[in-house]
Design a protein around this motif. Structure first.
Motif, short mmCIF file in Angstrom:
data_model
loop_
_atom_site.label_atom_id
_atom_site.label_comp_id
_atom_site.label_asym_id
_atom_site.label_seq_id
_atom_site.Cartn_x
_atom_site.Cartn_y
_atom_site.Cartn_z
N PHE A 218 38.37 21.28 35.21
CA PHE A 218 37.78 22.17 34.21
C PHE A 218 36.94 23.26 34.87
CE2 PHE A 218 34.23 23.26 31.38
CZ PHE A 218 34.96 23.84 30.35
N VAL A 219 36.16 22.88 35.88
CA VAL A 219 35.34 23.87 36.60
C VAL A 219 36.25 24.87 37.30
CG1 VAL A 219 33.73 24.18 38.52
CG2 VAL A 219 33.33 22.40 36.84
N GLY A 220 37.33 24.39 37.91
CA GLY A 220 38.28 25.29 38.56
C GLY A 220 38.91 26.27 37.58
N LEU A 221 39.27 25.79 36.40
CA LEU A 221 39.84 26.67 35.38
C LEU A 221 38.80 27.67 34.87
CD1 LEU A 221 42.07 24.24 33.31
CD2 LEU A 221 42.82 26.11 34.78
N ALA A 222 37.56 27.24 34.76
CA ALA A 222 36.50 28.15 34.33
C ALA A 222 36.29 29.27 35.35
CB ALA A 222 35.19 27.39 34.11
N ILE A 223 36.36 28.92 36.64
CA ILE A 223 36.23 29.94 37.69
C ILE A 223 37.40 30.91 37.62
CG2 ILE A 223 36.29 30.29 40.19
CD1 ILE A 223 34.71 27.63 40.41
N ALA A 224 38.61 30.39 37.40
CA ALA A 224 39.78 31.27 37.29
C ALA A 224 39.66 32.18 36.06
CB ALA A 224 41.05 30.44 37.22
N LEU A 225 39.13 31.66 34.96
CA LEU A 225 38.94 32.48 33.76
C LEU A 225 37.94 33.60 34.02
CD1 LEU A 225 39.39 32.95 30.71
CD2 LEU A 225 37.46 31.43 30.33
N MET A 226 36.84 33.28 34.69
CA MET A 226 35.85 34.32 35.02
C MET A 226 36.45 35.37 35.96
SD MET A 226 33.16 33.74 33.35
CE MET A 226 33.80 32.79 32.01
N ALA A 227 37.30 34.94 36.87
CA ALA A 227 37.96 35.90 37.76
C ALA A 227 38.88 36.82 36.95
CB ALA A 227 38.76 35.16 38.83
N ASN A 228 39.57 36.26 35.96
CA ASN A 228 40.43 37.09 35.12
C ASN A 228 39.63 38.09 34.30
OD1 ASN A 228 43.38 36.68 35.03
ND2 ASN A 228 42.78 34.55 34.93
N LEU A 229 38.48 37.68 33.83
CA LEU A 229 37.68 38.56 32.98
C LEU A 229 36.90 39.61 33.75
CD1 LEU A 229 36.28 35.97 30.42
CD2 LEU A 229 38.12 37.63 30.08
N PHE A 230 36.38 39.25 34.93
CA PHE A 230 35.45 40.14 35.62
C PHE A 230 36.00 40.73 36.92
CE2 PHE A 230 32.73 37.14 33.23
CZ PHE A 230 32.22 38.06 32.32
N VAL A 231 36.81 39.98 37.65
CA VAL A 231 37.30 40.45 38.95
C VAL A 231 38.60 41.23 38.82
CG1 VAL A 231 38.01 39.72 41.26
CG2 VAL A 231 36.14 38.55 40.11
N LEU A 232 39.51 40.76 37.98
CA LEU A 232 40.82 41.41 37.84
C LEU A 232 40.72 42.89 37.48
CD1 LEU A 232 43.89 41.24 37.91
CD2 LEU A 232 43.82 40.41 35.55
N PRO A 233 39.87 43.31 36.53
CA PRO A 233 39.77 44.74 36.25
C PRO A 233 39.32 45.56 37.46
CG PRO A 233 38.79 43.51 34.46
CD PRO A 233 39.09 42.53 35.56
N ALA A 234 38.41 45.00 38.25
CA ALA A 234 37.95 45.72 39.45
C ALA A 234 39.06 45.81 40.49
CB ALA A 234 36.73 45.01 40.05
N VAL A 235 39.85 44.76 40.62
CA VAL A 235 40.96 44.78 41.57
C VAL A 235 42.01 45.80 41.14
CG1 VAL A 235 42.90 43.41 42.46
CG2 VAL A 235 40.62 42.42 42.36
N LEU A 236 42.34 45.82 39.86
CA LEU A 236 43.33 46.79 39.36
C LEU A 236 42.82 48.23 39.53
CD1 LEU A 236 44.55 44.93 36.17
CD2 LEU A 236 45.78 45.20 38.34
N LYS A 237 41.53 48.45 39.31
CA LYS A 237 40.95 49.79 39.50
C LYS A 237 41.02 50.19 40.97
CE LYS A 237 38.49 53.41 38.41
NZ LYS A 237 39.26 54.62 38.39
#
Length: 86
Positions: free
Chosen positions: A14-33
Protein backbone atom coordinates in the motif's frame (compact mmCIF):
# COMPACT_ATOMS: atom_id res chain seq x y z
CA UNK A 1 3.13 -17.43 5.52
CA UNK A 2 1.54 -16.31 8.73
CA UNK A 3 -1.14 -13.67 8.91
CA UNK A 4 1.09 -10.98 10.49
CA UNK A 5 3.56 -11.29 7.62
CA UNK A 6 0.76 -10.96 5.09
CA UNK A 7 -0.56 -7.85 6.82
CA UNK A 8 2.92 -6.31 6.98
CA UNK A 9 3.51 -7.08 3.32
CA UNK A 10 0.14 -5.64 2.36
CA UNK A 11 0.87 -2.44 4.25
CA UNK A 12 4.23 -2.21 2.48
CA UNK A 13 2.51 -2.72 -0.88
CA UNK A 14 0.00 0.00 0.00
CA UNK A 15 2.84 2.41 0.84
CA UNK A 16 4.53 1.54 -2.46
CA UNK A 17 1.31 2.24 -4.37
CA UNK A 18 0.86 5.52 -2.51
CA UNK A 19 4.37 6.58 -3.52
CA UNK A 20 3.65 5.66 -7.14
CA UNK A 21 0.39 7.65 -7.00
CA UNK A 22 2.21 10.72 -5.66
CA UNK A 23 4.79 10.35 -8.43
CA UNK A 24 1.97 10.28 -10.99
CA UNK A 25 0.37 13.38 -9.55
CA UNK A 26 3.42 15.52 -8.81
CA UNK A 27 6.48 14.19 -10.65
CA UNK A 28 5.02 13.10 -14.00
CA UNK A 29 3.91 16.62 -15.04
CA UNK A 30 7.40 17.96 -14.31
CA UNK A 31 9.01 15.14 -16.29
CA UNK A 32 6.71 15.72 -19.27
CA UNK A 33 7.44 19.47 -19.13
CA UNK A 34 11.20 18.80 -19.05
CA UNK A 35 10.87 16.47 -22.03
CA UNK A 36 8.88 19.09 -23.93
CA UNK A 37 11.51 21.74 -23.15
CA UNK A 38 14.22 19.35 -24.29
CA UNK A 39 12.51 18.81 -27.63
CA UNK A 40 12.14 22.56 -28.07
CA UNK A 41 15.86 23.04 -27.36
CA UNK A 42 16.76 20.25 -29.78
CA UNK A 43 18.13 17.71 -27.27
CA UNK A 44 18.43 14.14 -28.51
CA UNK A 45 16.67 11.36 -26.60
CA UNK A 46 17.95 7.93 -25.71
CA UNK A 47 14.87 6.52 -27.40
CA UNK A 48 16.18 7.32 -30.85
CA UNK A 49 14.04 9.01 -33.43
CA UNK A 50 10.72 8.86 -31.57
CA UNK A 51 8.51 11.92 -31.87
CA UNK A 52 7.66 14.13 -28.92
CA UNK A 53 4.18 12.63 -28.65
CA UNK A 54 5.54 9.07 -28.70
CA UNK A 55 8.06 9.78 -25.95
CA UNK A 56 5.36 11.45 -23.83
CA UNK A 57 3.01 8.48 -24.36
CA UNK A 58 5.80 6.03 -23.43
CA UNK A 59 6.65 8.03 -20.30
CA UNK A 60 3.00 8.13 -19.19
CA UNK A 61 2.71 4.37 -19.73
CA UNK A 62 5.85 3.68 -17.68
CA UNK A 63 4.62 5.88 -14.81
CA UNK A 64 1.10 4.41 -14.82
CA UNK A 65 1.61 0.65 -15.35
CA UNK A 66 5.04 -0.87 -14.61
CA UNK A 67 6.09 1.64 -11.94
CA UNK A 68 3.11 1.03 -9.57
CA UNK A 69 3.49 -2.73 -10.01
CA UNK A 70 7.20 -2.57 -9.20
CA UNK A 71 6.68 -0.22 -6.23
CA UNK A 72 3.93 -2.48 -4.83
CA UNK A 73 6.14 -5.56 -5.15
CA UNK A 74 9.15 -3.87 -3.56
CA UNK A 75 6.92 -2.39 -0.83
CA UNK A 76 5.48 -5.84 -0.11
CA UNK A 77 8.96 -7.31 0.28
CA UNK A 78 10.12 -4.34 2.38
CA UNK A 79 7.09 -4.74 4.67
CA UNK A 80 7.88 -8.40 5.13
CA UNK A 81 11.54 -7.70 5.85
CA UNK A 82 10.91 -4.75 8.19
CA UNK A 83 8.37 -6.57 10.36
CA UNK A 84 10.05 -9.96 10.45
CA UNK A 85 7.72 -11.86 8.17
CA UNK A 86 10.52 -12.79 5.77
Amino acid sequence: MEQAGLIAGSLGAFVGLAIALMANLFVLPAVLKAQEDGFILGRKTALGTMSQESVARFTRFMYRVPMPLMFAFVGFLAGLKAFGGY
